[in-house]
Motif scaffolding. Structure first.
Motif, PDB file in Angstrom:
ATOM      1  N   ALA A  65       0.819  -1.218   0.000  1.00  0.00           N
ATOM      2  CA  ALA A  65       0.000   0.000   0.000  1.00  0.00           C
ATOM      3  C   ALA A  65       0.855   1.272   0.000  1.00  0.00           C
ATOM      4  N   GLU A  66       2.000   1.229   0.665  1.00  0.00           N
ATOM      5  CA  GLU A  66       2.848   2.425   0.741  1.00  0.00           C
ATOM      6  C   GLU A  66       3.520   2.738  -0.580  1.00  0.00           C
ATOM      7  N   SER A  67       4.147   1.717  -1.202  1.00  0.00           N
ATOM      8  CA  SER A  67       4.900   1.966  -2.438  1.00  0.00           C
ATOM      9  C   SER A  67       4.021   1.865  -3.681  1.00  0.00           C
ATOM     10  N   GLY A  68       2.893   1.148  -3.566  1.00  0.00           N
ATOM     11  CA  GLY A  68       2.035   0.930  -4.730  1.00  0.00           C
ATOM     12  C   GLY A  68       2.549  -0.178  -5.629  1.00  0.00           C
ATOM     13  N   GLY A  69       3.642  -0.843  -5.216  1.00  0.00           N
ATOM     14  CA  GLY A  69       4.214  -1.927  -6.001  1.00  0.00           C
ATOM     15  C   GLY A  69       3.758  -3.286  -5.504  1.00  0.00           C
ATOM     16  N   PHE A  70       4.035  -4.294  -6.291  1.00  0.00           N
ATOM     17  CA  PHE A  70       3.658  -5.662  -5.941  1.00  0.00           C
ATOM     18  C   PHE A  70       4.894  -6.462  -5.568  1.00  0.00           C
ATOM     19  N   THR A  71       4.727  -7.366  -4.609  1.00  0.00           N
ATOM     20  CA  THR A  71       5.795  -8.280  -4.229  1.00  0.00           C
ATOM     21  C   THR A  71       5.279  -9.707  -4.341  1.00  0.00           C
ATOM     22  N   ILE A  72       6.200 -10.621  -4.635  1.00  0.00           N
ATOM     23  CA  ILE A  72       5.877 -12.041  -4.650  1.00  0.00           C
ATOM     24  C   ILE A  72       6.675 -12.686  -3.529  1.00  0.00           C
ATOM     25  N   GLU A  73       6.024 -13.609  -2.830  1.00  0.00           N
ATOM     26  CA  GLU A  73       6.690 -14.335  -1.756  1.00  0.00           C
ATOM     27  C   GLU A  73       6.452 -15.825  -1.940  1.00  0.00           C
ATOM     28  N   ASP A  74       7.528 -16.584  -1.891  1.00  0.00           N
ATOM     29  CA  ASP A  74       7.423 -18.036  -1.949  1.00  0.00           C
ATOM     30  C   ASP A  74       6.936 -18.530  -0.590  1.00  0.00           C
ATOM     31  N   LEU A  75       5.932 -19.405  -0.587  1.00  0.00           N
ATOM     32  CA  LEU A  75       5.342 -19.892   0.660  1.00  0.00           C
ATOM     33  C   LEU A  75       6.011 -21.200   1.109  1.00  0.00           C
ATOM     34  N   GLN A  76       7.332 -21.186   1.166  1.00  0.00           N
ATOM     35  CA  GLN A  76       8.132 -22.340   1.582  1.00  0.00           C
ATOM     36  C   GLN A  76       7.823 -23.569   0.729  1.00  0.00           C
ATOM     37  N   SER A  77       7.682 -23.337  -0.564  1.00  0.00           N
ATOM     38  CA  SER A  77       7.388 -24.432  -1.495  1.00  0.00           C
ATOM     39  C   SER A  77       8.603 -25.337  -1.653  1.00  0.00           C
ATOM     40  N   THR A  78       8.358 -26.563  -2.049  1.00  0.00           N
ATOM     41  CA  THR A  78       9.438 -27.534  -2.227  1.00  0.00           C
ATOM     42  C   THR A  78      10.355 -27.146  -3.384  1.00  0.00           C
ATOM     43  N   ASN A  79       9.770 -26.759  -4.521  1.00  0.00           N
ATOM     44  CA  ASN A  79      10.561 -26.500  -5.727  1.00  0.00           C
ATOM     45  C   ASN A  79      10.880 -25.028  -5.965  1.00  0.00           C
ATOM     46  N   GLY A  80      10.385 -24.156  -5.118  1.00  0.00           N
ATOM     47  CA  GLY A  80      10.748 -22.745  -5.196  1.00  0.00           C
ATOM     48  C   GLY A  80      10.019 -21.948  -6.262  1.00  0.00           C
ATOM     49  N   THR A  81      10.272 -20.648  -6.221  1.00  0.00           N
ATOM     50  CA  THR A  81       9.709 -19.674  -7.146  1.00  0.00           C
ATOM     51  C   THR A  81      10.883 -18.917  -7.762  1.00  0.00           C
ATOM     52  N   LYS A  82      10.863 -18.744  -9.075  1.00  0.00           N
ATOM     53  CA  LYS A  82      11.935 -18.020  -9.751  1.00  0.00           C
ATOM     54  C   LYS A  82      11.396 -16.747 -10.393  1.00  0.00           C
ATOM     55  N   VAL A  83      12.152 -15.678 -10.258  1.00  0.00           N
ATOM     56  CA  VAL A  83      11.854 -14.411 -10.929  1.00  0.00           C
ATOM     57  C   VAL A  83      13.056 -14.100 -11.807  1.00  0.00           C
ATOM     58  N   ASN A  84      12.810 -13.995 -13.109  1.00  0.00           N
ATOM     59  CA  ASN A  84      13.872 -13.753 -14.092  1.00  0.00           C
ATOM     60  C   ASN A  84      15.008 -14.772 -13.954  1.00  0.00           C
ATOM     61  N   GLY A  85      14.623 -16.035 -13.725  1.00  0.00           N
ATOM     62  CA  GLY A  85      15.584 -17.122 -13.682  1.00  0.00           C
ATOM     63  C   GLY A  85      16.287 -17.330 -12.357  1.00  0.00           C
ATOM     64  N   LYS A  86      16.020 -16.482 -11.378  1.00  0.00           N
ATOM     65  CA  LYS A  86      16.699 -16.558 -10.085  1.00  0.00           C
ATOM     66  C   LYS A  86      15.699 -16.958  -8.993  1.00  0.00           C
TER      67      LYS A  86
END
Length: 98
Positions: free
Chosen positions: A51-72
C-alpha cells in the motif's frame, strides 16, 4: 492495475488481474490462481500489493521447488514491469497498465 499473463503451455495467453487483495498461486482448487502442475505446492506463492509503495511483491510460501523471478530463485521479491515468474512449469509475465 497489474496482471499476470501465462507465457507457455496449454493456457498460454491467459491473464489474471492483480489488485488490492493478496493473490495466492498453487495447486489447491481454493487458491486464486490454480495450476494443474504436480511440480508446485498446494499453496506455492503469494503476490501482494504494498500500500505504501504501490508496487507488488511475490513471496514463496516455503514451497518444495521454489519460485523463480527472471531465472533466479527468490524467497521474496519486488516485481517490476516485464518480470518473468516461473512456478513449476508455468511461466508468467508481470505487467502493469499505464
Amino acid at each position: 492495475m497489474a496482471q499476470l499473463r501465462i507465457q507457455n503451455g496449454g493456457f498460454e495467453g491467459m491473464t489474471y488481474d492483480l489488485g488490492e487483495e493478496p493473490t495466492v498461486i498453487g495447486r489447491n482448487p481454493n487458491t486464486d490462481i490454480t495450476l494443474l502442475d504436480e511440480g508446485i505446492s498446494r499453496e506455492h506463492a503469494i503476490i501482494e500489493l504494498d500500500a505504501e509503495s504501490g508496487g507488488f511483491t511475490i513471496e514463496d510460501l516455503q514451497s518444495t521447488n521454489g519460485t523463480k523471478v527472471n531465472g533466479k530463485r527468490v524467497r521474496s521479491c519486488e516485481l517490476s514491469e516485464g518480470d518473468e515468474i516461473l512456478i513449476g512449469q508455468t511461466l508468467f509475465q508481470f505487467t502493469t497498465a499505464a
